[in-house]
Design a protein around this motif. Sequence first.
Motif, short mmCIF file in Angstrom:
data_model
loop_
_atom_site.label_atom_id
_atom_site.label_comp_id
_atom_site.label_asym_id
_atom_site.label_seq_id
_atom_site.Cartn_x
_atom_site.Cartn_y
_atom_site.Cartn_z
N VAL A 30 0.83 -1.20 0.00
CA VAL A 30 0.00 0.00 0.00
C VAL A 30 0.87 1.25 0.00
O VAL A 30 0.50 2.28 -0.62
CB VAL A 30 -0.97 0.00 1.20
N THR A 31 2.04 1.21 0.63
CA THR A 31 2.91 2.38 0.67
C THR A 31 3.51 2.66 -0.70
O THR A 31 3.62 3.82 -1.11
CB THR A 31 4.03 2.19 1.70
N VAL A 32 3.92 1.62 -1.41
CA VAL A 32 4.50 1.81 -2.75
C VAL A 32 3.49 2.49 -3.67
O VAL A 32 3.81 3.44 -4.41
CB VAL A 32 4.95 0.46 -3.34
N ILE A 33 2.24 2.04 -3.61
CA ILE A 33 1.20 2.63 -4.46
C ILE A 33 0.91 4.06 -4.00
O ILE A 33 0.71 4.97 -4.82
CB ILE A 33 -0.06 1.76 -4.43
N GLU A 34 0.91 4.28 -2.69
CA GLU A 34 0.68 5.63 -2.16
C GLU A 34 1.79 6.59 -2.59
O GLU A 34 1.52 7.75 -2.95
CB GLU A 34 0.59 5.57 -0.64
N VAL A 35 3.03 6.11 -2.58
CA VAL A 35 4.16 6.95 -3.01
C VAL A 35 4.02 7.32 -4.48
O VAL A 35 4.28 8.47 -4.87
CB VAL A 35 5.49 6.21 -2.76
N ALA A 36 3.59 6.37 -5.30
CA ALA A 36 3.39 6.66 -6.72
C ALA A 36 2.33 7.75 -6.89
O ALA A 36 2.47 8.65 -7.74
CB ALA A 36 2.96 5.40 -7.46
N LEU A 37 1.28 7.71 -6.08
CA LEU A 37 0.25 8.74 -6.13
C LEU A 37 0.81 10.10 -5.72
O LEU A 37 0.52 11.12 -6.36
CB LEU A 37 -0.92 8.35 -5.23
N ILE A 38 1.63 10.13 -4.67
CA ILE A 38 2.22 11.39 -4.20
C ILE A 38 3.08 12.01 -5.29
O ILE A 38 3.00 13.22 -5.56
CB ILE A 38 3.05 11.15 -2.92
N VAL A 39 3.92 11.19 -5.93
CA VAL A 39 4.81 11.71 -6.97
C VAL A 39 4.00 12.26 -8.14
O VAL A 39 4.30 13.33 -8.70
CB VAL A 39 5.78 10.62 -7.44
N SER A 40 2.93 11.54 -8.52
CA SER A 40 2.11 12.01 -9.64
C SER A 40 1.43 13.33 -9.31
O SER A 40 1.32 14.23 -10.16
CB SER A 40 1.07 10.95 -10.02
N THR A 67 1.26 14.15 3.97
CA THR A 67 0.84 12.76 3.81
C THR A 67 1.56 11.85 4.80
O THR A 67 0.93 11.00 5.45
CB THR A 67 1.10 12.28 2.38
N VAL A 68 2.87 12.01 4.91
CA VAL A 68 3.64 11.16 5.82
C VAL A 68 3.24 11.41 7.27
O VAL A 68 3.07 10.46 8.05
CB VAL A 68 5.16 11.40 5.62
N PHE A 69 3.07 12.68 7.63
CA PHE A 69 2.70 12.97 9.02
C PHE A 69 1.32 12.42 9.35
O PHE A 69 1.10 11.86 10.43
CB PHE A 69 2.74 14.49 9.27
N ALA A 70 0.37 12.57 8.42
CA ALA A 70 -0.96 12.01 8.65
C ALA A 70 -0.89 10.49 8.81
O ALA A 70 -1.57 9.91 9.67
CB ALA A 70 -1.89 12.38 7.50
N ALA A 71 -0.04 9.83 8.01
CA ALA A 71 0.11 8.38 8.13
C ALA A 71 0.65 7.99 9.50
O ALA A 71 0.20 7.01 10.10
CB ALA A 71 1.03 7.85 7.02
N ILE A 72 1.62 8.75 10.00
CA ILE A 72 2.19 8.46 11.32
C ILE A 72 1.13 8.60 12.41
O ILE A 72 0.99 7.75 13.29
CB ILE A 72 3.39 9.39 11.61
N MET A 73 0.37 9.68 12.37
CA MET A 73 -0.66 9.91 13.38
C MET A 73 -1.75 8.84 13.33
O MET A 73 -2.21 8.35 14.37
CB MET A 73 -1.28 11.30 13.19
N ILE A 74 -2.17 8.49 12.13
CA ILE A 74 -3.25 7.51 11.99
C ILE A 74 -2.80 6.13 12.42
O ILE A 74 -3.53 5.40 13.11
CB ILE A 74 -3.77 7.50 10.53
N ILE A 76 10.38 9.21 1.38
CA ILE A 76 11.44 10.23 1.33
C ILE A 76 12.49 9.91 0.27
O ILE A 76 12.86 10.80 -0.51
CB ILE A 76 12.08 10.40 2.72
N PRO A 77 13.02 8.68 0.18
CA PRO A 77 13.98 8.40 -0.90
C PRO A 77 13.37 8.61 -2.29
O PRO A 77 14.05 9.14 -3.19
CB PRO A 77 14.35 6.93 -0.67
N THR A 78 12.11 8.21 -2.48
CA THR A 78 11.48 8.40 -3.78
C THR A 78 11.33 9.87 -4.11
O THR A 78 11.60 10.31 -5.24
CB THR A 78 10.10 7.71 -3.81
N ILE A 79 10.88 10.67 -3.14
CA ILE A 79 10.72 12.10 -3.35
C ILE A 79 12.07 12.76 -3.62
O ILE A 79 12.19 13.69 -4.43
CB ILE A 79 10.03 12.75 -2.14
#
Length: 353
Positions: A62-72, A88-95, A289-292
């Motif tokens: 799910v993270t790989v697909i989410e990262v692809a969405l962020i980059v797009s 996005t990353v901060f919301a994921a940590i909190m949730i 972070i590495p992808t971004i």
Amino acid sequence: MFTPPLAVVLLALAWGRELPVAAVIVAAVFLAGAVLAAVHHAEVVAHRVGEPFGSLVLAVAVTVIEVALIVSLMASGGPEAASLARETVFAAIMITCNGIVGISLLITALRHRVAVFNAEGAGGALGTVATLATLTLVLPSFTTSTPGPAFAPAQLAFAAVASLALYGLFVFTQTVRHRDYFLPVRPDGSVIDADDHAVPPSGRTALASLGLLLVALVAVVGLAKVESPAIESAVSAAGLPHAVVGVVIALLVLLPESIAAVRAARRDRVQTSLNLALGSAMASIGLTIPTIAVASIWLDGPLHLGLGPTHLVMLALTLVVTTLTVVPGRATLLQGGLHLVLLSCFLFLAVSP
């Protein structure tokens, strides 16, 4: 079996288009179906490969697909693109660290008074999350090489390499070196290395479920994005900040892990729930972070990673409370309630910053 492919077909038809109300409702129905299908197929794969590999497969997929969405989305530009990865990353940590952990502990404690898990595994995962979050979301607010909450190029490269190395080291520890630290435990502390004594699915069935899991996750993330204009309209009509849109989408994207964690907690596998929660938070940082960082080579505009004062306080409090939760290896209703209150605080501050 047919829901994930149908959801992807609907995604292809709806992507990039302005949908009428009826189509938005249909997309929401298929989104819910794709979430439930993802959870089912993730459990089939997990039963075949065992823990902690099953939790790892769902979190990483799910993270790989989410990262692809962020980059797009960042490539499309816009004023929100600079802080999209951070939000996005901060919301994921909190949730994950408050929502998924809190509800899992609450369910187990209600059934057995005390939720028992492996402190070594949960503590190691939390330590990795804390280190990754500090390196990537806290330090940019205090570095002086560039103005604003951003890394200089060399600093971003270092943070990316360090994040990937830490995540790789954790996965090696979790799956090879100390796998027993991440297995569910009984109230007496003995390790459970089997899944309800049921016969595991065949290799062919597991591979089919793995493929359908990936298809379902593509549908979940994609349909969450398709629903975002309707969410944005509702948020604007309610007079709420734009950041609420990101939080709602993050909640939708993390639904498969949340439901899987709740089901594991109901089967007295709270360690599996913690693996899902902390593993998802870790993957969200360690892969995003590495992808971004690589994508920033050709993406225009600034990249704001540093958190503001309010979010820094929320992150610090979350890490402190989660540390006090996992260190004993046992938790009660109180710990579950604390985490859910922190999640409520995060959601409230998103609505009323």
